[in-house]
Design a protein around this motif. Structure first.
Motif, PDB file in Angstrom:
ATOM      1  N   LEU A 155      91.175  25.203 101.135  1.00  0.00           N
ATOM      2  CA  LEU A 155      89.821  25.162 100.563  1.00  0.00           C
ATOM      3  C   LEU A 155      89.669  26.201  99.451  1.00  0.00           C
ATOM      4  O   LEU A 155      89.014  25.954  98.434  1.00  0.00           O
ATOM      5  CB  LEU A 155      88.776  25.402 101.655  1.00  0.00           C
ATOM      6  N   LYS A 156      90.264  27.359  99.664  1.00  0.00           N
ATOM      7  CA  LYS A 156      90.210  28.440  98.677  1.00  0.00           C
ATOM      8  C   LYS A 156      90.831  28.001  97.356  1.00  0.00           C
ATOM      9  O   LYS A 156      90.348  28.303  96.277  1.00  0.00           O
ATOM     10  CB  LYS A 156      90.983  29.653  99.221  1.00  0.00           C
ATOM     11  N   MET A 157      91.930  27.252  97.469  1.00  0.00           N
ATOM     12  CA  MET A 157      92.670  26.811  96.284  1.00  0.00           C
ATOM     13  C   MET A 157      91.996  25.604  95.627  1.00  0.00           C
ATOM     14  O   MET A 157      92.080  25.424  94.413  1.00  0.00           O
ATOM     15  CB  MET A 157      94.101  26.440  96.725  1.00  0.00           C
ATOM     16  N   HIS A 158      91.298  24.771  96.417  1.00  0.00           N
ATOM     17  CA  HIS A 158      90.787  23.477  95.945  1.00  0.00           C
ATOM     18  C   HIS A 158      89.704  23.613  94.881  1.00  0.00           C
ATOM     19  O   HIS A 158      88.767  24.393  95.017  1.00  0.00           O
ATOM     20  CB  HIS A 158      90.237  22.690  97.151  1.00  0.00           C
ATOM     21  N   GLN A 159      89.847  22.834  93.804  1.00  0.00           N
ATOM     22  CA  GLN A 159      88.822  22.746  92.751  1.00  0.00           C
ATOM     23  C   GLN A 159      87.926  21.557  93.039  1.00  0.00           C
ATOM     24  O   GLN A 159      88.425  20.469  93.275  1.00  0.00           O
ATOM     25  CB  GLN A 159      89.475  22.526  91.382  1.00  0.00           C
ATOM     26  N   GLY A 160      86.613  21.744  92.982  1.00  0.00           N
ATOM     27  CA  GLY A 160      85.701  20.632  93.273  1.00  0.00           C
ATOM     28  C   GLY A 160      85.399  20.560  94.755  1.00  0.00           C
ATOM     29  O   GLY A 160      85.708  21.484  95.502  1.00  0.00           O
ATOM     30  N   LYS A 161      84.771  19.417  95.151  1.00  0.00           N
ATOM     31  CA  LYS A 161      84.303  19.297  96.543  1.00  0.00           C
ATOM     32  C   LYS A 161      85.384  18.693  97.426  1.00  0.00           C
ATOM     33  O   LYS A 161      85.747  17.534  97.270  1.00  0.00           O
ATOM     34  CB  LYS A 161      83.047  18.419  96.568  1.00  0.00           C
ATOM     35  N   ALA A 162      85.885  19.492  98.369  1.00  0.00           N
ATOM     36  CA  ALA A 162      86.941  19.016  99.265  1.00  0.00           C
ATOM     37  C   ALA A 162      86.335  18.342 100.495  1.00  0.00           C
ATOM     38  O   ALA A 162      85.156  18.520 100.805  1.00  0.00           O
ATOM     39  CB  ALA A 162      87.816  20.187  99.696  1.00  0.00           C
ATOM     40  N   LEU A 163      87.174  17.562 101.171  1.00  0.00           N
ATOM     41  CA  LEU A 163      86.785  16.955 102.449  1.00  0.00           C
ATOM     42  C   LEU A 163      87.659  17.576 103.544  1.00  0.00           C
ATOM     43  O   LEU A 163      88.894  17.533 103.450  1.00  0.00           O
ATOM     44  CB  LEU A 163      86.998  15.431 102.381  1.00  0.00           C
ATOM     45  N   ILE A 164      87.015  18.155 104.539  1.00  0.00           N
ATOM     46  CA  ILE A 164      87.748  18.770 105.651  1.00  0.00           C
ATOM     47  C   ILE A 164      88.047  17.699 106.701  1.00  0.00           C
ATOM     48  O   ILE A 164      87.139  17.111 107.278  1.00  0.00           O
ATOM     49  CB  ILE A 164      86.922  19.911 106.288  1.00  0.00           C
ATOM     50  N   ASN A 165      89.328  17.403 106.920  1.00  0.00           N
ATOM     51  CA  ASN A 165      89.748  16.374 107.872  1.00  0.00           C
ATOM     52  C   ASN A 165      90.569  17.023 108.983  1.00  0.00           C
ATOM     53  O   ASN A 165      91.744  17.276 108.797  1.00  0.00           O
ATOM     54  CB  ASN A 165      90.573  15.302 107.144  1.00  0.00           C
ATOM     55  N   SER A 166      90.023  17.270 110.106  1.00  0.00           N
ATOM     56  CA  SER A 166      88.689  16.918 110.534  1.00  0.00           C
ATOM     57  C   SER A 166      88.164  18.024 111.432  1.00  0.00           C
ATOM     58  O   SER A 166      88.893  18.939 111.770  1.00  0.00           O
ATOM     59  CB  SER A 166      88.728  15.593 111.304  1.00  0.00           C
ATOM     60  N   ILE A 167      86.888  17.892 111.826  1.00  0.00           N
ATOM     61  CA  ILE A 167      86.308  18.868 112.755  1.00  0.00           C
ATOM     62  C   ILE A 167      85.799  18.122 113.994  1.00  0.00           C
ATOM     63  O   ILE A 167      84.946  17.238 113.888  1.00  0.00           O
ATOM     64  CB  ILE A 167      85.163  19.662 112.086  1.00  0.00           C
TER      65      ILE A 167
END
Ligand code: THG
Length: 290
Positions: A86-98
């Protein structure tokens, strides 16, 4: 329909060694092909990644985002690796999964990184038994997410589809749950790991199950799916390009008795496959031949 490409995953031999060896090319070639095939997000599945998962996920995100602007779905049970991605990701990430058991650690990540999340309906006792149990798990999960300020639009509910060869009643429960979700949680998105359904099925027959079940789920309002990007027919279905087949699938779902001799080979395959998926025919590897 929002499509998440499943192909970049550690279960694939060639991807696994590219990830381990930090070789960008096989990974970037795969991602470019997924994007060309028409998916909207790229799933990066590094598995449990217990050792060094954080460094691996950060590298994978950077490597993938070097060749595409598509947002990524970060797929790992290691939440330290998740955060590094997430720290590295540019833009809106999707967390898969919680899942419900991981909300306490997962929700702060959604908030801090302005991400979206897949809410996995994995209960305290494991796989939910039916649609109602899914509804109860979903309601609690969404309530807790809303409580910390995560909006329904950022919650993608996954009812967990299992292999048709193991338990077809679970596929029916996912459909029934999907028909409840709109009322239960207006604005929530939904997703399903479509290839799970054909796990354990001979490789060349898997697309039949994936395609037919996608049509069935879409009828009940599914808004996204995790899919094999390299099934062009599946992409056409998701893009609304197969209206005749969709209509046929609906008729089988509604119990219409069809004369198979009047149908094309393609249509017959869909009819037989839907009959398996609704539990009218018992699954066997030779379901298309009988
Ligand atoms: N829900 C959520 N995330 C998920 C799943 C889900 N992520 C993982 C999985 N399920 C969805 N992704 C895949 C990826 C690959 C396969 C199935 C589901 C698959 N692969 C082939 C195999 O294993 O035989 C081929 C592997 C290869 O490329 O060699 O079946 O349900 N939220």
């Amino acid at each position: 329909m929002i499509l998440i490409g499943e192909n970049l995953n550690i279960m694939s031999q060639n991807i696994s060694s590219a990830l381990k060896g930090r070789e960008p090319k096989p990974i970037q070639d795969l991602v470019k092909a997924e994007v060309a095939a028409g998916v909207d997000l790229i799933d990066i599945n590094i598995g449990p990644a217990r050792k060094g998962g954080d460094e691996l996920m950060a590298w994978a995100v950077k490597t993938v985002q070097a060749v595409t602007d598509k947002p990524l779905s970060l797929d790992t049970t290691n939440l330290v690796a998740m955060e590094a991605g997430l720290k590295m990701h540019q833009g809106k990430a999707l967390i898969n999964s919680i899942s419900p058991a991981r909300l306490a650690v997962g929700l702060p990540l959604v908030k801090n990184y302005k991400a979206a999340m897949i809410g996995l309906l994995w209960g305290e006792e494991g796989m939910p038994r039916d649609a109602n149990e899914r509804g109860m798990i979903a309601a609690e999960l969404i309530y807790k997410a809303n409580e910390v300020g995560v909006a329904n639009e950022d919650i993608w509910i996954d009812p967990i589809a299992g292999p048709v060869s193991v338990d077809v009643s679970q596929l029916n429960a996912c459909l029934e749950f999907m028909s409840m979700l709109g009322e239960l949680a207006p604005g929530c998105k939904s997703t399903v790991g479509l290839s799970n359904v054909s796990n354990g099925t001979p490789t060349h027959l898997r697309p039949h199950l994936n395609r037919a079940y996608l049509i069935m789920l879409m009828r009940y309002g599914l808004t996204s799916a995790i899919v094999d990007a390299f099934d062009p027919e599946l992409i056409l279905i998701a893009r609304g390009q197969k209206p005749g087949i969709v209509d046929l699938v609906y008729r089988v779902m509604d119990g219409e008795k069809l004369d198979l001799s009047a149908l094309s080979e393609e249509e017959v395959a869909y009819v037989k496959t839907v009959r398996v998926l609704i539990g009218e025919t018992v699954y066997s590897h030779s379901w298309l031949e009988i």
